[in-house]
Design a protein around this motif. Structure first.
Motif, PDB file in Angstrom:
ATOM      1  N   ILE A  47       0.839  -1.208   0.000  1.00  0.00           N
ATOM      2  CA  ILE A  47       0.000   0.000   0.000  1.00  0.00           C
ATOM      3  C   ILE A  47       0.871   1.254   0.000  1.00  0.00           C
ATOM      4  O   ILE A  47       0.614   2.223  -0.742  1.00  0.00           O
ATOM      5  CB  ILE A  47      -0.933  -0.010   1.222  1.00  0.00           C
ATOM      6  CG1 ILE A  47      -1.939  -1.156   1.113  1.00  0.00           C
ATOM      7  CG2 ILE A  47      -1.662   1.324   1.366  1.00  0.00           C
ATOM      8  CD1 ILE A  47      -2.739  -1.407   2.373  1.00  0.00           C
ATOM      9  N   ALA A  48       1.920   1.253   0.821  1.00  0.00           N
ATOM     10  CA  ALA A  48       2.827   2.409   0.877  1.00  0.00           C
ATOM     11  C   ALA A  48       3.512   2.631  -0.465  1.00  0.00           C
ATOM     12  O   ALA A  48       3.648   3.777  -0.935  1.00  0.00           O
ATOM     13  CB  ALA A  48       3.866   2.196   1.975  1.00  0.00           C
ATOM     14  N   ASN A 115       7.882   2.069   6.523  1.00  0.00           N
ATOM     15  CA  ASN A 115       6.816   2.360   5.554  1.00  0.00           C
ATOM     16  C   ASN A 115       7.033   3.712   4.880  1.00  0.00           C
ATOM     17  O   ASN A 115       6.756   3.868   3.683  1.00  0.00           O
ATOM     18  CB  ASN A 115       5.451   2.330   6.255  1.00  0.00           C
ATOM     19  CG  ASN A 115       4.974   0.916   6.516  1.00  0.00           C
ATOM     20  OD1 ASN A 115       4.947   0.089   5.627  1.00  0.00           O
ATOM     21  ND2 ASN A 115       4.609   0.641   7.754  1.00  0.00           N
ATOM     22  N   PHE A 116       7.550   4.681   5.624  1.00  0.00           N
ATOM     23  CA  PHE A 116       7.854   5.978   5.015  1.00  0.00           C
ATOM     24  C   PHE A 116       9.022   5.857   4.028  1.00  0.00           C
ATOM     25  O   PHE A 116       9.047   6.531   2.992  1.00  0.00           O
ATOM     26  CB  PHE A 116       8.170   7.010   6.095  1.00  0.00           C
ATOM     27  CG  PHE A 116       6.991   7.350   6.956  1.00  0.00           C
ATOM     28  CD1 PHE A 116       5.751   7.605   6.401  1.00  0.00           C
ATOM     29  CD2 PHE A 116       7.113   7.403   8.334  1.00  0.00           C
ATOM     30  CE1 PHE A 116       4.657   7.920   7.182  1.00  0.00           C
ATOM     31  CE2 PHE A 116       6.021   7.713   9.133  1.00  0.00           C
ATOM     32  CZ  PHE A 116       4.784   7.969   8.558  1.00  0.00           C
ATOM     33  N   LEU A 117       9.991   4.992   4.339  1.00  0.00           N
ATOM     34  CA  LEU A 117      11.085   4.747   3.393  1.00  0.00           C
ATOM     35  C   LEU A 117      10.562   4.113   2.103  1.00  0.00           C
ATOM     36  O   LEU A 117      11.049   4.412   1.010  1.00  0.00           O
ATOM     37  CB  LEU A 117      12.144   3.841   4.022  1.00  0.00           C
ATOM     38  CG  LEU A 117      13.098   4.482   5.027  1.00  0.00           C
ATOM     39  CD1 LEU A 117      14.004   3.418   5.652  1.00  0.00           C
ATOM     40  CD2 LEU A 117      13.957   5.549   4.347  1.00  0.00           C
ATOM     41  N   VAL A 118       9.575   3.244   2.227  1.00  0.00           N
ATOM     42  CA  VAL A 118       8.966   2.622   1.041  1.00  0.00           C
ATOM     43  C   VAL A 118       8.287   3.679   0.184  1.00  0.00           C
ATOM     44  O   VAL A 118       8.427   3.685  -1.051  1.00  0.00           O
ATOM     45  CB  VAL A 118       7.972   1.524   1.467  1.00  0.00           C
ATOM     46  CG1 VAL A 118       7.139   1.062   0.268  1.00  0.00           C
ATOM     47  CG2 VAL A 118       8.708   0.340   2.063  1.00  0.00           C
ATOM     48  N   ILE A 119       7.538   4.583   0.802  1.00  0.00           N
ATOM     49  CA  ILE A 119       6.881   5.664   0.056  1.00  0.00           C
ATOM     50  C   ILE A 119       7.920   6.499  -0.685  1.00  0.00           C
ATOM     51  O   ILE A 119       7.765   6.819  -1.869  1.00  0.00           O
ATOM     52  CB  ILE A 119       6.053   6.554   1.005  1.00  0.00           C
ATOM     53  CG1 ILE A 119       4.855   5.775   1.558  1.00  0.00           C
ATOM     54  CG2 ILE A 119       5.553   7.808   0.280  1.00  0.00           C
ATOM     55  CD1 ILE A 119       4.041   6.540   2.579  1.00  0.00           C
ATOM     56  N   ALA A 122       9.473   4.506  -3.667  1.00  0.00           N
ATOM     57  CA  ALA A 122       8.548   4.419  -4.805  1.00  0.00           C
ATOM     58  C   ALA A 122       8.406   5.772  -5.493  1.00  0.00           C
ATOM     59  O   ALA A 122       8.355   5.851  -6.732  1.00  0.00           O
ATOM     60  CB  ALA A 122       7.181   3.927  -4.317  1.00  0.00           C
ATOM     61  N   PHE A 123       8.372   6.834  -4.708  1.00  0.00           N
ATOM     62  CA  PHE A 123       8.242   8.181  -5.269  1.00  0.00           C
ATOM     63  C   PHE A 123       9.448   8.525  -6.137  1.00  0.00           C
ATOM     64  O   PHE A 123       9.300   9.011  -7.270  1.00  0.00           O
ATOM     65  CB  PHE A 123       8.105   9.193  -4.130  1.00  0.00           C
ATOM     66  CG  PHE A 123       7.881  10.608  -4.589  1.00  0.00           C
ATOM     67  CD1 PHE A 123       6.594  11.091  -4.801  1.00  0.00           C
ATOM     68  CD2 PHE A 123       8.956  11.461  -4.812  1.00  0.00           C
ATOM     69  CE1 PHE A 123       6.389  12.400  -5.224  1.00  0.00           C
ATOM     70  CE2 PHE A 123       8.760  12.765  -5.236  1.00  0.00           C
ATOM     71  CZ  PHE A 123       7.471  13.238  -5.444  1.00  0.00           C
ATOM     72  N   LEU A 124      10.658   8.267  -5.657  1.00  0.00           N
ATOM     73  CA  LEU A 124      11.872   8.596  -6.412  1.00  0.00           C
ATOM     74  C   LEU A 124      11.980   7.769  -7.687  1.00  0.00           C
ATOM     75  O   LEU A 124      12.376   8.278  -8.743  1.00  0.00           O
ATOM     76  CB  LEU A 124      13.107   8.371  -5.539  1.00  0.00           C
ATOM     77  CG  LEU A 124      13.274   9.328  -4.350  1.00  0.00           C
ATOM     78  CD1 LEU A 124      14.479   8.925  -3.512  1.00  0.00           C
ATOM     79  CD2 LEU A 124      13.418  10.767  -4.831  1.00  0.00           C
ATOM     80  N   THR A 125      11.623   6.496  -7.600  1.00  0.00           N
ATOM     81  CA  THR A 125      11.678   5.643  -8.791  1.00  0.00           C
ATOM     82  C   THR A 125      10.662   6.094  -9.834  1.00  0.00           C
ATOM     83  O   THR A 125      10.971   6.179 -11.037  1.00  0.00           O
ATOM     84  CB  THR A 125      11.415   4.176  -8.402  1.00  0.00           C
ATOM     85  OG1 THR A 125      12.357   3.774  -7.409  1.00  0.00           O
ATOM     86  CG2 THR A 125      11.551   3.259  -9.613  1.00  0.00           C
ATOM     87  N   SER A 126       9.461   6.382  -9.390  1.00  0.00           N
ATOM     88  CA  SER A 126       8.421   6.862 -10.308  1.00  0.00           C
ATOM     89  C   SER A 126       8.824   8.191 -10.949  1.00  0.00           C
ATOM     90  O   SER A 126       8.625   8.406 -12.159  1.00  0.00           O
ATOM     91  CB  SER A 126       7.105   7.010  -9.549  1.00  0.00           C
ATOM     92  OG  SER A 126       6.067   7.422 -10.398  1.00  0.00           O
ATOM     93  N   THR A 148      18.106   0.951   1.100  1.00  0.00           N
ATOM     94  CA  THR A 148      17.214   0.501   2.167  1.00  0.00           C
ATOM     95  C   THR A 148      17.737  -0.768   2.831  1.00  0.00           C
ATOM     96  O   THR A 148      17.546  -0.966   4.030  1.00  0.00           O
ATOM     97  CB  THR A 148      15.796   0.255   1.626  1.00  0.00           C
ATOM     98  OG1 THR A 148      15.863  -0.588   0.462  1.00  0.00           O
ATOM     99  CG2 THR A 148      15.114   1.553   1.264  1.00  0.00           C
ATOM    100  N   GLY A 149      18.418  -1.621   2.051  1.00  0.00           N
ATOM    101  CA  GLY A 149      19.051  -2.785   2.657  1.00  0.00           C
ATOM    102  C   GLY A 149      20.145  -2.389   3.627  1.00  0.00           C
ATOM    103  O   GLY A 149      20.312  -2.991   4.691  1.00  0.00           O
TER     104      GLY A 149
END
Length: 296
Positions: A47-48, A115-119, A122-126, A148-149
């Protein structure tokens, strides 16, 4: 343009979800549980990732309500922290050696932050796909997954202190680890069990900051809990004389750790203690003497 939006969302979603998978693991502390605990966190991660990936096309379309949705998502992911805190607090009531409030709060904070790191991933990749097309999206996605790893693990105890096996000694009813007094053991039967199963460890801080960190009672409780979870604990309820304890030498800041693992394996105890995480809320960085003088 619609095709670019679709690619941006797909690449962002994949990169964000991969980041969450990379940051999620069930380690020696046995948390999160497998498989149900993992399913919960992976679902929230998906979801994030979707929120972060969709935000970029929405902004390109000047649909600024996307920022509102991100703000609402931030509020919802704070509930993840509350959920983890409540769950671990309930489980802690049933533990023979408790995690403690500091450890629980640290775990809850980590799950919220991831979860904020996931957002963000995804934002930077998009965004990279929208600006530089898909090759840039792949490159940025690989970078954020790698980062992130790297952020998955914090400091461990062996990075701030030297951990050594020490002798467990009984002088009459008084129990010592090396020369650090631990407690008074009244019953001869308990003294016999301590001689058979007791293991002592001394934790020596590497610097002044480490000394203040090790003084934190939450950090000390984390050491006792992790060893008890991994190696078991030789005690049952209602036996206060067999409770693992940590006492601090006030002169030099050393910790004397008294443990009662199910199997007396000093090398295994040493390895577990070295891998205990340094809790963020336990870290202390006091002022230097010169700054203390100026402040007064």
């Amino acid at each position: 343009m619609t095709h670019s939006y679709t690619m941006a969302v797909v690449f962002g979603l994949i990169a964000g979800f991969l980041c969450r998978i990379r940051m999620l693991r069930t380690d020696f502390r046995q948390y999160p549980t497998y498989p149900h605990g993992r399913v919960i966190h992976l679902s929230l991660g998906l979801i994030a990732a979707g929120l972060g990936a969709v935000a970029v096309p929405a902004l390109f379309e000047k649909n600024y309500t996307a920022i509102t949705f991100l703000a609402l998502a931030a509020q919802q992911f704070r509930e993840v922290r509350n959920m983890e805190r409540e769950t671990l607090s309930k489980l802690d009531e049933m533990e023979l050696v408790k995690r403690g409030a500091t450890y629980i709060e640290g775990i809850a904070m980590v799950f919220e932050g991831r979860n904020f790191l996931v957002i963000l991933s995804a934002f930077l990749t998009s965004l990279a796909v929208m600006i530089g097309r898909w090759p840039w999206g792949i490159l940025v996605g690989l970078v954020v997954v790698g980062l992130t790893g790297w952020l998955r693990s914090g400091k461990s105890l062996d990075q701030i202190a030297d951990v050594q096996i020490a002798s467990v000694r009984l002088k009459g009813p008084n129990l010592y680890v090396d020369d650090i007094y631990i407690m008074n053991i009244g019953l001869e039967d308990n003294r016999r069990r301590i001689r058979e199963h007791g293991v002592g460890v001394v934790v020596v801080p590497k610097d002044r900051h480490s000394r203040f960190t090790l003084a934190n009672t939450g950090q000390r409780q984390a050491i006792l809990h992790d060893v008890s979870v991994v190696l078991g604990v030789f005690r049952d309820t209602g036996e206060p004389s067999l409770v693992p304890l940590i006492k601090r030498d006030l002169n030099d800041g050393r910790l004397g750790v008294f443990l009662l693992p199910e199997e007396k394996d000093p090398e295994a105890v040493l390895e577990v203690v070295r891998r205990v995480p340094v809790l963020e809320s336990a870290v202390r960085m006091p002022l230097t003497p010169s700054r203390n003088q100026r402040s007064t």
